[in-house]
Design a protein around this motif. Sequence first.
Motif, PDB file in Angstrom:
ATOM      1  N   VAL A  23       0.864  -1.191   0.000  1.00  0.00           N
ATOM      2  CA  VAL A  23       0.000   0.000   0.000  1.00  0.00           C
ATOM      3  C   VAL A  23       0.891   1.227   0.000  1.00  0.00           C
ATOM      4  N   CYS A  24       0.940   1.931  -1.109  1.00  0.00           N
ATOM      5  CA  CYS A  24       1.785   3.119  -1.256  1.00  0.00           C
ATOM      6  C   CYS A  24       0.931   4.362  -1.008  1.00  0.00           C
ATOM      7  N   THR A  25       1.265   5.104   0.051  1.00  0.00           N
ATOM      8  CA  THR A  25       0.476   6.281   0.382  1.00  0.00           C
ATOM      9  C   THR A  25       1.370   7.388   0.923  1.00  0.00           C
ATOM     10  N   PRO A  26       1.451   8.535   0.227  1.00  0.00           N
ATOM     11  CA  PRO A  26       0.857   8.853  -1.065  1.00  0.00           C
ATOM     12  C   PRO A  26       1.379   7.930  -2.157  1.00  0.00           C
ATOM     13  N   ASN A  27       0.525   7.720  -3.164  1.00  0.00           N
ATOM     14  CA  ASN A  27       0.912   6.779  -4.204  1.00  0.00           C
ATOM     15  C   ASN A  27       1.890   7.405  -5.185  1.00  0.00           C
ATOM     16  N   ASN A  28       2.958   6.698  -5.444  1.00  0.00           N
ATOM     17  CA  ASN A  28       3.947   7.083  -6.446  1.00  0.00           C
ATOM     18  C   ASN A  28       3.674   6.264  -7.708  1.00  0.00           C
ATOM     19  N   PRO A  29       3.351   6.893  -8.854  1.00  0.00           N
ATOM     20  CA  PRO A  29       3.637   8.283  -9.223  1.00  0.00           C
ATOM     21  C   PRO A  29       2.429   9.212  -9.262  1.00  0.00           C
ATOM     22  N   THR A  30       1.254   8.772  -8.807  1.00  0.00           N
ATOM     23  CA  THR A  30       0.059   9.585  -9.059  1.00  0.00           C
ATOM     24  C   THR A  30      -0.242  10.606  -7.961  1.00  0.00           C
ATOM     25  N   GLY A  31       0.165  10.360  -6.706  1.00  0.00           N
ATOM     26  CA  GLY A  31       0.063  11.378  -5.670  1.00  0.00           C
ATOM     27  C   GLY A  31      -1.008  11.259  -4.615  1.00  0.00           C
ATOM     28  N   PRO A  32      -2.213  10.684  -4.888  1.00  0.00           N
ATOM     29  CA  PRO A  32      -3.239  10.654  -3.847  1.00  0.00           C
ATOM     30  C   PRO A  32      -2.838   9.819  -2.633  1.00  0.00           C
ATOM     31  N   VAL A  33      -3.430  10.188  -1.508  1.00  0.00           N
ATOM     32  CA  VAL A  33      -3.159   9.520  -0.244  1.00  0.00           C
ATOM     33  C   VAL A  33      -4.317   8.585   0.100  1.00  0.00           C
ATOM     34  N   VAL A  34      -4.034   7.541   0.878  1.00  0.00           N
ATOM     35  CA  VAL A  34      -5.072   6.659   1.416  1.00  0.00           C
ATOM     36  C   VAL A  34      -5.605   7.291   2.700  1.00  0.00           C
ATOM     37  N   HIS A  35      -6.917   7.332   2.838  1.00  0.00           N
ATOM     38  CA  HIS A  35      -7.519   7.912   4.035  1.00  0.00           C
ATOM     39  C   HIS A  35      -7.593   6.890   5.165  1.00  0.00           C
ATOM     40  N   HIS A  36      -7.681   7.423   6.398  1.00  0.00           N
ATOM     41  CA  HIS A  36      -7.596   6.546   7.565  1.00  0.00           C
ATOM     42  C   HIS A  36      -8.748   5.542   7.603  1.00  0.00           C
ATOM     43  N   ASP A  37      -9.966   6.018   7.355  1.00  0.00           N
ATOM     44  CA  ASP A  37     -11.094   5.087   7.418  1.00  0.00           C
ATOM     45  C   ASP A  37     -10.992   4.019   6.337  1.00  0.00           C
ATOM     46  N   GLU A  38     -10.434   4.369   5.177  1.00  0.00           N
ATOM     47  CA  GLU A  38     -10.254   3.395   4.095  1.00  0.00           C
ATOM     48  C   GLU A  38      -9.261   2.308   4.501  1.00  0.00           C
ATOM     49  N   LEU A  39      -8.137   2.722   5.062  1.00  0.00           N
ATOM     50  CA  LEU A  39      -7.115   1.746   5.429  1.00  0.00           C
ATOM     51  C   LEU A  39      -7.580   0.882   6.598  1.00  0.00           C
ATOM     52  N   ALA A  40      -8.284   1.487   7.561  1.00  0.00           N
ATOM     53  CA  ALA A  40      -8.798   0.714   8.685  1.00  0.00           C
ATOM     54  C   ALA A  40      -9.796  -0.340   8.216  1.00  0.00           C
ATOM     55  N   ALA A  41     -10.695   0.036   7.320  1.00  0.00           N
ATOM     56  CA  ALA A  41     -11.675  -0.920   6.794  1.00  0.00           C
ATOM     57  C   ALA A  41     -10.992  -2.005   5.978  1.00  0.00           C
ATOM     58  N   PHE A  42      -9.967  -1.630   5.241  1.00  0.00           N
ATOM     59  CA  PHE A  42      -9.214  -2.596   4.440  1.00  0.00           C
ATOM     60  C   PHE A  42      -8.538  -3.633   5.337  1.00  0.00           C
ATOM     61  N   LEU A  43      -7.880  -3.169   6.400  1.00  0.00           N
ATOM     62  CA  LEU A  43      -7.182  -4.086   7.298  1.00  0.00           C
ATOM     63  C   LEU A  43      -8.145  -5.037   7.987  1.00  0.00           C
ATOM     64  N   ALA A  44      -9.369  -4.589   8.214  1.00  0.00           N
ATOM     65  CA  ALA A  44     -10.372  -5.470   8.823  1.00  0.00           C
ATOM     66  C   ALA A  44     -10.748  -6.616   7.892  1.00  0.00           C
ATOM     67  N   ARG A  45     -10.541  -6.441   6.586  1.00  0.00           N
ATOM     68  CA  ARG A  45     -10.894  -7.471   5.608  1.00  0.00           C
ATOM     69  C   ARG A  45      -9.731  -8.415   5.290  1.00  0.00           C
ATOM     70  N   VAL A  46      -8.516  -7.983   5.554  1.00  0.00           N
ATOM     71  CA  VAL A  46      -7.344  -8.766   5.169  1.00  0.00           C
ATOM     72  C   VAL A  46      -7.036  -9.807   6.245  1.00  0.00           C
ATOM     73  N   PRO A  47      -6.804 -11.054   5.863  1.00  0.00           N
ATOM     74  CA  PRO A  47      -6.445 -12.077   6.852  1.00  0.00           C
ATOM     75  C   PRO A  47      -5.196 -11.683   7.637  1.00  0.00           C
ATOM     76  N   THR A  48      -5.154 -12.052   8.890  1.00  0.00           N
ATOM     77  CA  THR A  48      -4.058 -11.619   9.751  1.00  0.00           C
ATOM     78  C   THR A  48      -2.731 -12.282   9.411  1.00  0.00           C
ATOM     79  N   ASP A  49      -2.756 -13.342   8.591  1.00  0.00           N
ATOM     80  CA  ASP A  49      -1.489 -13.973   8.204  1.00  0.00           C
ATOM     81  C   ASP A  49      -0.920 -13.393   6.908  1.00  0.00           C
TER      82      ASP A  49
END
Length: 368
Positions: free
Chosen positions: A159-185
């Motif tokens: 997860v590149c934030t800000p993303n290289n080469p386009t620039g936008p950042v990942v928001h906190h609620d987005e990353l938190a929700a994403f981590l809740a979906r990803v298996p812990t292993d």
Amino acid sequence: MTAPGPRLRRALEGIPSYKPGRSATSATGRPTYKLSSNEYPFPPPPELVDAVRRAAETINRYPDLTSGRLVAKLSERLGVPTSHLAVGTGSVALLYHLLHAVCEPGDEVIYAWRSFEAYPVAAQVAGATRIEVPLTPDARLDLDAMAERVTDRTRAILVCTPNNPTGPVVHHDELAAFLARVPTDVLVLVDEAYLEFVRDPNAADALALYREHPNVCLLRTFSKAYCLANLRVGYAIAHEPVADALRACAPPFAVSSLAEEAALAALACEDVLLAAVERLVEERRRVAVALREYGFDVPATEANFVWLPLGDEAEVFAAACEAEGVIVRTFAGDGCRISIGEQKANDLVLEVAARWASSRGLSSRDHR
């Protein structure tokens, strides 16, 4: 008959090559500017130069294997245990070591595309299958789509934030929700190379999320905001099992004493360096606003560069910039990434962009 050479790993067949930004040349007989690499564009503060000179007196000796003084300082500043920190020759080297630590042949590594060019190289070198997930139309990471690509073979997500080469950042609620979906292993590597340039109040607090999720690892660097691109020093923040695995995969004595002393000096004169970062942030805003006024589709950027999604015209635009003495980074068929540099360099880019926009009818603004 020529004898066969050494047998090389099949994983290296067809591997993409990392292409650095080209340097500017002075062949035109006038000042030239390199905006093709996301570097700190100003001279290093004297404190950094003095630190390297002093450290050079000990180049006949091996450096500290653990970079203990730097690790202790980072531990104090970040409020994390020293056992959760590992240093390396830039965050990209740490990325390579981590993928070697978690990937077996046939495992999968997920990342957005387009994103940092080293990702496909590092994944393939580790023997992993590359899973590239397209960005959203506004050049942001599509975390929902990335989560949907997770399988029982997934070992790492980048997860590149800000993303290289386009620039936008990942928001906190987005990353938190994403981590809740990803298996812990599954290891989630959050690449924060441009952290110091972020001003979006909704940007992810990855350090807080690392504290909550043992499968999260942060990658940071002294190459960008801290003016040490040439000395190659970065660090990872991860829970102990991951940090231990990273250290096990890293070569000994990778970070030189020169790099460690310079990093410590950079932290000591941080106010000077970050004041320059603030100037670059202001220039970023000025450049992005002007480009949008000219009619360019510039994604929101929180890094030290802007992205122009020019498609097949990317190389033509880059050539127009080079004709004026400015080298920008071209991704053929996709776009141009323009690092934010000295004001004179940025002004030259805007002059080219104004003429370009006028010739193509992008905007009705008078560009004279």
